[in-house]
Design an enzyme around this catalytic site. Structure first.
Site, PDB file in Angstrom:
ATOM      1  N   ARG A  85       0.947  14.462  13.349  1.00  0.00           N
ATOM      2  CA  ARG A  85       1.417  14.218  11.971  1.00  0.00           C
ATOM      3  C   ARG A  85       1.364  15.468  11.088  1.00  0.00           C
ATOM      4  NH1 ARG A  85      -0.877   8.582   9.812  1.00  0.00           N
ATOM      5  NH2 ARG A  85       0.992   8.711   8.505  1.00  0.00           N
ATOM      6  N   PRO A  86       2.093  16.525  11.445  1.00  0.00           N
ATOM      7  CA  PRO A  86       2.107  17.736  10.614  1.00  0.00           C
ATOM      8  C   PRO A  86       2.808  17.459   9.278  1.00  0.00           C
ATOM      9  CG  PRO A  86       3.834  17.841  12.268  1.00  0.00           C
ATOM     10  CD  PRO A  86       3.038  16.589  12.562  1.00  0.00           C
ATOM     11  N   ILE A  87       2.671  18.364   8.292  1.00  0.00           N
ATOM     12  CA  ILE A  87       3.402  18.239   7.023  1.00  0.00           C
ATOM     13  C   ILE A  87       4.342  19.432   6.833  1.00  0.00           C
ATOM     14  CG2 ILE A  87       1.700  16.741   5.881  1.00  0.00           C
ATOM     15  CD1 ILE A  87       0.771  19.336   4.374  1.00  0.00           C
ATOM     16  N   LEU A  97       7.468  19.707   7.183  1.00  0.00           N
ATOM     17  CA  LEU A  97       8.722  19.418   6.479  1.00  0.00           C
ATOM     18  C   LEU A  97       8.514  19.308   4.966  1.00  0.00           C
ATOM     19  CD1 LEU A  97      10.182  16.862   9.055  1.00  0.00           C
ATOM     20  CD2 LEU A  97      10.634  19.334   8.886  1.00  0.00           C
ATOM     21  N   LYS A 145       0.839  -1.205   0.000  1.00  0.00           N
ATOM     22  CA  LYS A 145       0.000   0.000   0.000  1.00  0.00           C
ATOM     23  C   LYS A 145       0.869   1.250   0.000  1.00  0.00           C
ATOM     24  CE  LYS A 145      -1.625   1.533   3.979  1.00  0.00           C
ATOM     25  NZ  LYS A 145      -1.202   2.913   4.338  1.00  0.00           N
ATOM     26  N   ASP A 162       4.902   0.421  12.056  1.00  0.00           N
ATOM     27  CA  ASP A 162       3.680  -0.216  11.553  1.00  0.00           C
ATOM     28  C   ASP A 162       3.566  -1.674  11.973  1.00  0.00           C
ATOM     29  OD1 ASP A 162       3.656   1.609   8.372  1.00  0.00           O
ATOM     30  OD2 ASP A 162       3.170   2.205  10.413  1.00  0.00           O
ATOM     31  N   ILE A 208       8.342   6.764  16.997  1.00  0.00           N
ATOM     32  CA  ILE A 208       8.016   7.537  15.782  1.00  0.00           C
ATOM     33  C   ILE A 208       6.770   8.404  15.982  1.00  0.00           C
ATOM     34  CG2 ILE A 208       7.491   7.382  13.304  1.00  0.00           C
ATOM     35  CD1 ILE A 208      10.277   6.358  13.873  1.00  0.00           C
ATOM     36  N   CYS A 251      -4.464  12.823  13.502  1.00  0.00           N
ATOM     37  CA  CYS A 251      -4.828  11.432  13.180  1.00  0.00           C
ATOM     38  C   CYS A 251      -4.748  10.651  14.477  1.00  0.00           C
ATOM     39  CB  CYS A 251      -3.853  10.972  12.109  1.00  0.00           C
ATOM     40  SG  CYS A 251      -3.369   9.263  12.180  1.00  0.00           S
ATOM     41  N   ARG A 291      -4.746  10.666   4.727  1.00  0.00           N
ATOM     42  CA  ARG A 291      -3.772  11.753   4.768  1.00  0.00           C
ATOM     43  C   ARG A 291      -2.706  11.607   3.695  1.00  0.00           C
ATOM     44  NH1 ARG A 291      -2.673  13.156   9.237  1.00  0.00           N
ATOM     45  NH2 ARG A 291      -0.672  14.040   8.763  1.00  0.00           N
TER      46      ARG A 291
END
Ligand code: EPZ
Length: 417
Positions: A122-124, A126, A22, A305, A327, A117, A93
């Site tokens: 979980r910011p973006i 970067l 995935k 995961d 993480i 989430c 996301r």
């Protein structure tokens, strides 16, 4: 909402075929926006996140056609819209992966911010910082990232933190930029390498994928290609744990053991017997599992995961295991549901202390996210009596026909529509 009913107690025996990854298929589909030519992807997993991506790409103007044998043909001849709407991004996301390709191809992108989430903020930031370094003007307004640029320019980008989709987004953007981009502290996950291989087949100039330093020399345009998606290492890892926890004997085929070394090592440390070969693994669960500590890390470390699945396993091991989630800041949602089944788990900040072996009993439990739901399935496979797992839509996002695959090796599991 569908539910899964599982009756525990049966050792699993037989062979399971692994689907495509995935987390490789999603960026690969987004990468098709980088060219006006057709892209064909083989070994696509038929999971809900793939269907959400189909909807998103069609909204942007691409044609997306699936064929039965896990093949998808994508053709973004023209980009008709630059917007990834909130309704889609909030369900997945990973939709943010169209940001880099859209901006690189058209000079414009409007992508809804994913928001928080279940497993963390979980910011973006970067992703955005990198695009700004490449000359884009980025504004965040009304919950959307609005980015514009004439043409992206190569830049030296040092990631403050290793980010998988951040690396993929900027790698894709850099393929059509003016000049060279160097990504430092880049993610080395097999999925990143898989996308780099695909982009190279499309004519991109990429070096160092799979290492912390990657360089991309931009080209004027990319061509179409046919690419086979790598096996899903997390699905394979999940079934390895199913073999260990049920003390069964499973052969996992169409997998890549080389992508799972830290997981295989950890399962061996816990006492499982694992053979590996080309494209396959065989696990035989032994009588007594031993406690083992787990610390999640970026690849090639132990995958976050696989953290939830390993927690389920450690409830059945003799002794105390400490599981440290390094993480994501909130990835222990499954612990309370496992405790409802009888597990002995204490959460202490980013550490979960699991004491085993405990007898699990079937209960009604709720899935909170994709991998948490996998851990509940694993616990239910060894629990006494029946377990009812609610909100399995989480599971369907990333596991293809999991109940059929488990039924085929002897599990007593059914979907309740
Ligand atoms: C990818 O998510 C995977 N998703 C996740 O798999 C996986 O858990 C994760 O990588 C880590 O391996 C896909 O590939 C679609 P990150 P991603 O950016 O890229 C922080 C599953 O179960 N960060 O590597 O979103 C972030 O908050 C899913 O299949 C920033 O602070 O993860 C996290 O703490 C769940 N700013 C850390 O970095 C940023 O701009 C790593 O996140 C980006 C990330």
């Amino acid at each position: 909402m569908d539910k899964l009913r599982i009756k525990g107690g049966k050792p699993l025996e037989g062979r399971i075929r692994i689907s495509g990854a995935k987390n490789s298929a999603l960026p690969a589909m987004a990468a098709s926006l980088l060219t006006a030519e057709q892209v064909t992807l083989e070994n696509i997993p038929f999971v809900n996140d793939i269907y959400t991506t189909r909807r998103l790409l069609r909204e942007l103007g691409a044609s997306v056609e699936f064929e039965d044998d896990h093949v998808v043909r994508l053709h973004a001849q023209k980009i008709l819209s630059h917007e990834a709407p909130y309704d889609l991004v909030k369900t997945m996301r990973a939709s943010v992966l169209v940001l880099g390709p859209l901006l690189a191809r058209t000079g414009r992108a409007r992508v809804s911010l994913p928001g928080g989430c279940a497993i963390g903020a979980r910011p973006i930031n970067l992703h955005i910082k990198g695009l700004e370094k490449m000359g884009a003007t980025v504004r965040t307004e009304h919950g959307y990232v609005e980015a514009t640029v004439d043409r992206l320019a190569g830049a030296e980008i040092v990631f403050d933190k290793i980010t998988v989709t951040g690396t993929e987004n900027l790698m894709m953007a850099a393929t059509l930029a003016e000049g060279e981009t160097v990504l430092q502290n880049a993610a080395c996950e097999p999925e990143v390498v898989d996308i780099a291989e695909m982009l190279k087949d499309m004519g991109a100039k990429i070096q160092g994928a799979g290492t912390p330093t990657m360089s991309i020399r931009g080209v004027a345009e990319l061509k179409g290609t046919t690419h086979r998606i790598i096996p899903d290492r997390i699905e394979a890892g999940t079934f390895l744990v199913a073999g260990a926890i049920t003390k069964g004997e499973l052969e996992i085929i169409d997998s890549n053991p080389g992508h799972l070394t830290s997981v295989v090592e950890k399962l061996r440390e816990a006492g499982a017997n694992i053979e590996t070969g080309v494209g396959r693994m065989k696990i035989r669960g032994e009588a007594n599992l031993k406690a083992a500590d787990v610390v999640t890390k970026e690849y090639p470390g132990f995958a976050t995961d696989m953290q939830a699945q390993s927690m389920a396993l450690m409830t059945q091991a003799e002794g105390t295991s400490v599981i440290t989630e390094d993480i994501f800041e909130n990835r222990f949602m499954h612990a309370s549901e496992l405790m409802r089944m009888g597990a002995n788990i204490r959460i202490d900040g980013s550490r979960a202390i699991v004491t085993g072996k405990t007898r699990l009993s079937g209960a009604t439990v709720i899935a909170s996210d994709l991998r948490a739901s996998a851990s509940l399935v694993l616990a239910a496979l060894v629990a006494e009596g029946s377990t009812l797992i609610d909100r399995v839509y989480h599971l369907d996002r990333g596991y293809e026909k999991i109940e059929e695959k488990l039924q085929s090796v002897g599990a007593d599991i059914e979907r309740i529509k």
